[in-house]
Design a protein around this motif. Structure first.
Motif, PDB file in Angstrom:
ATOM      1  N   LEU A 162      77.437  58.743  48.177  1.00 39.00           N
ATOM      2  CA  LEU A 162      77.935  58.448  46.834  1.00 39.00           C
ATOM      3  C   LEU A 162      78.769  57.177  46.890  1.00 39.00           C
ATOM      4  CD1 LEU A 162      79.197  62.075  46.012  1.00 39.00           C
ATOM      5  CD2 LEU A 162      76.965  61.116  45.459  1.00 39.00           C
ATOM      6  N   ASP A 163      78.302  56.142  46.189  1.00 39.41           N
ATOM      7  CA  ASP A 163      78.999  54.848  46.246  1.00 39.41           C
ATOM      8  C   ASP A 163      79.737  54.589  44.941  1.00 39.41           C
ATOM      9  OD1 ASP A 163      79.929  52.414  46.969  1.00 39.41           O
ATOM     10  OD2 ASP A 163      77.971  51.478  47.286  1.00 39.41           O
ATOM     11  N   GLU A 164      81.038  54.789  44.950  1.00 40.02           N
ATOM     12  CA  GLU A 164      81.880  54.498  43.773  1.00 40.02           C
ATOM     13  C   GLU A 164      81.333  55.166  42.521  1.00 40.02           C
ATOM     14  OE1 GLU A 164      84.614  52.866  44.168  1.00 40.02           O
ATOM     15  OE2 GLU A 164      84.339  51.620  45.940  1.00 40.02           O
ATOM     16  N   VAL A 165      80.992  56.431  42.618  1.00 39.92           N
ATOM     17  CA  VAL A 165      80.293  57.081  41.504  1.00 39.92           C
ATOM     18  C   VAL A 165      81.167  57.315  40.274  1.00 39.92           C
ATOM     19  CG1 VAL A 165      78.466  58.185  42.831  1.00 39.92           C
ATOM     20  CG2 VAL A 165      80.653  59.367  42.539  1.00 39.92           C
ATOM     21  N   THR A 166      82.476  57.169  40.431  1.00 39.74           N
ATOM     22  CA  THR A 166      83.330  57.375  39.255  1.00 39.74           C
ATOM     23  C   THR A 166      83.918  56.071  38.727  1.00 39.74           C
ATOM     24  OG1 THR A 166      85.269  57.781  40.648  1.00 39.74           O
ATOM     25  CG2 THR A 166      84.017  59.717  39.955  1.00 39.74           C
ATOM     26  N   SER A 167      83.681  54.943  39.422  1.00 40.34           N
ATOM     27  CA  SER A 167      84.448  53.751  39.043  1.00 40.34           C
ATOM     28  C   SER A 167      83.985  53.059  37.769  1.00 40.34           C
ATOM     29  CB  SER A 167      84.555  52.757  40.196  1.00 40.34           C
ATOM     30  OG  SER A 167      83.483  52.853  41.044  1.00 40.34           O
ATOM     31  N   ALA A 168      82.765  53.327  37.309  1.00 43.18           N
ATOM     32  CA  ALA A 168      82.332  52.704  36.062  1.00 43.18           C
ATOM     33  C   ALA A 168      82.678  53.572  34.850  1.00 43.18           C
ATOM     34  CB  ALA A 168      80.827  52.449  36.105  1.00 43.18           C
ATOM     35  N   LEU A 169      83.303  54.720  35.114  1.00 37.89           N
ATOM     36  CA  LEU A 169      83.513  55.688  34.028  1.00 37.89           C
ATOM     37  C   LEU A 169      84.890  55.552  33.388  1.00 37.89           C
ATOM     38  CD1 LEU A 169      82.082  58.870  35.781  1.00 37.89           C
ATOM     39  CD2 LEU A 169      80.924  57.374  34.154  1.00 37.89           C
ATOM     40  N   ASP A 170      84.938  55.819  32.084  1.00 40.06           N
ATOM     41  CA  ASP A 170      86.230  55.916  31.414  1.00 40.06           C
ATOM     42  C   ASP A 170      86.985  57.080  32.041  1.00 40.06           C
ATOM     43  OD1 ASP A 170      85.601  53.869  29.746  1.00 40.06           O
ATOM     44  OD2 ASP A 170      84.797  55.157  28.173  1.00 40.06           O
ATOM     45  N   PRO A 171      88.314  56.936  32.135  1.00 36.35           N
ATOM     46  CA  PRO A 171      89.115  57.960  32.827  1.00 36.35           C
ATOM     47  C   PRO A 171      88.818  59.388  32.360  1.00 36.35           C
ATOM     48  CG  PRO A 171      90.502  56.105  32.208  1.00 36.35           C
ATOM     49  CD  PRO A 171      89.144  55.812  31.653  1.00 36.35           C
ATOM     50  N   GLU A 172      88.587  59.567  31.061  1.00 35.65           N
ATOM     51  CA  GLU A 172      88.387  60.946  30.582  1.00 35.65           C
ATOM     52  C   GLU A 172      87.026  61.508  30.983  1.00 35.65           C
ATOM     53  OE1 GLU A 172      88.630  58.296  28.676  1.00 35.65           O
ATOM     54  OE2 GLU A 172      87.381  58.445  26.873  1.00 35.65           O
TER      55      GLU A 172
END
Ligand SMILES: Nc1ncnc2c1ncn2[C@@H]1O[C@H](COP(=O)(O)OP(=O)(O)OP(=O)(O)O)[C@@H](O)[C@H]1O
Ligand SMILES: [Mg+2]
Length: 247
Positions: A162-172
């Motif tokens: 998993l490569d930065e799977v949350t970094s493009a997401l809005d915090p919520e």
């Protein structure tokens, strides 16, 4: 025996050495977080493991099989490894179900019905059953990323990258992806993830590995590495992270 074993990995891009004799072992059911400065080689390492990049030296073993042996068929190896990137890379002209079943239909030439049944089951498990017929642009970023994770799971991989799977997401929206990864961990999935979010690493990782100068220079349980880093480079890195308010 390790699920993943990297020995002496060396990777350079036109003279620029990115991995420089890197060693990494990942045990079955273990979740390992790769941390390190931008450009330290986290993504490169994941891409080498998935045979998307050819290494210049060293070896990678998956379940004891030497997968960087030139005689090995990379497609066969990739079927045993799921990879998810920061950008979800879903095909916009295909429904969620078609996105998820594309690989099994193509690679395994399985019956379409069987692939779809498995895909629907996986989508249901992550609360996306009713989105099977939707196109990606109708989904939130968090939902799209969960579809991308489901797509990586359809081959029942031995290892998830998993490569930065949350970094493009809005915090919520980060929470729903995190929950999915925690569930995967609870089911015993072996995972290696690269992240800039120390909170994420702290929550899901059994072990944190700090990459610097092309090697893992410090590793240990998240509490230990974050609270009492021993290497000066790790301290410096974490100091910057704390200053940026990300720890
Ligand atoms: N295909 C490529 N061609 C040339 N250089 C590359 C290539 N891929 C990566 N690099 C270089 O390799 C180094 C490591 O990049 P990599 O993407 O692995 O770092 P990273 O740790 O994932 O960084 P980030 O935290 O920003 O995602 C960088 O200097 C990058 O510019
Ligand atoms: Mg990266």
């Amino acid at each position: 025996m390790s699920v993943l074993s990297c020995r002496g990995l060396r990777k350079e891009f036109s003279g620029h050495v990115v991995l420089d004799g890197l060693d990494l072992d990942v045990a079955e059911h273990e979740v390992v977080a790769l941390i390190g400065a931008s450009g330290s080689g986290k993504s490169t390492l994941l891409r080498c493991v998935n045979l998307l990049e050819e290494i210049d030296d060293g070896t990678i073993h998956l379940d004891g099989e030497h997968i960087t042996d030139p005689r090995v068929n990379p497609d066969r190896v990739r079927q045993r490894i799921g990879i998810v990137f920061q950008s979800y890379n879903l095909f916009p002209h295909m429904t969620v179900l078609d996105n998820v079943t594309l690989a099994p239909r193509r690679v395994h030439r399985r019956e379409r019905a069987a692939a779809e049944a498995q895909a629907r089951e996986l989508l249901a498990r992550v609360g996306l059953a009713e989105k099977a017929g939707a196109y990606p642009d109708r989904l939130s970023g968090g939902q799209q990323q969960r579809v991308a994770i489901v797509r990586a799971l359809v081959n029942s991989p031995r290892l998830m990258l998993l490569d930065e799977v949350t970094s493009a997401l809005d915090p919520e929206l980060v929470g729903e992806v995190l929950t999915m990864i925690r569930d995967l961990k609870a089911q015993g999935m072996t995972m290696v993830l690269a992240t800039h979010e120390m909170g994420f690493a702290r929550q899901v990782a059994d072990r944190v590995c700090f990459l610097d100068g092309g090697k893992v220079i410090e590793q240990g349980p998240p509490e230990q590495v974050f609270a009492t880093p021993t290497h000066p480079r790790t301290r410096q890195f974490l100091h910057r992270i704390i200053e940026a308010g990300r720890l």
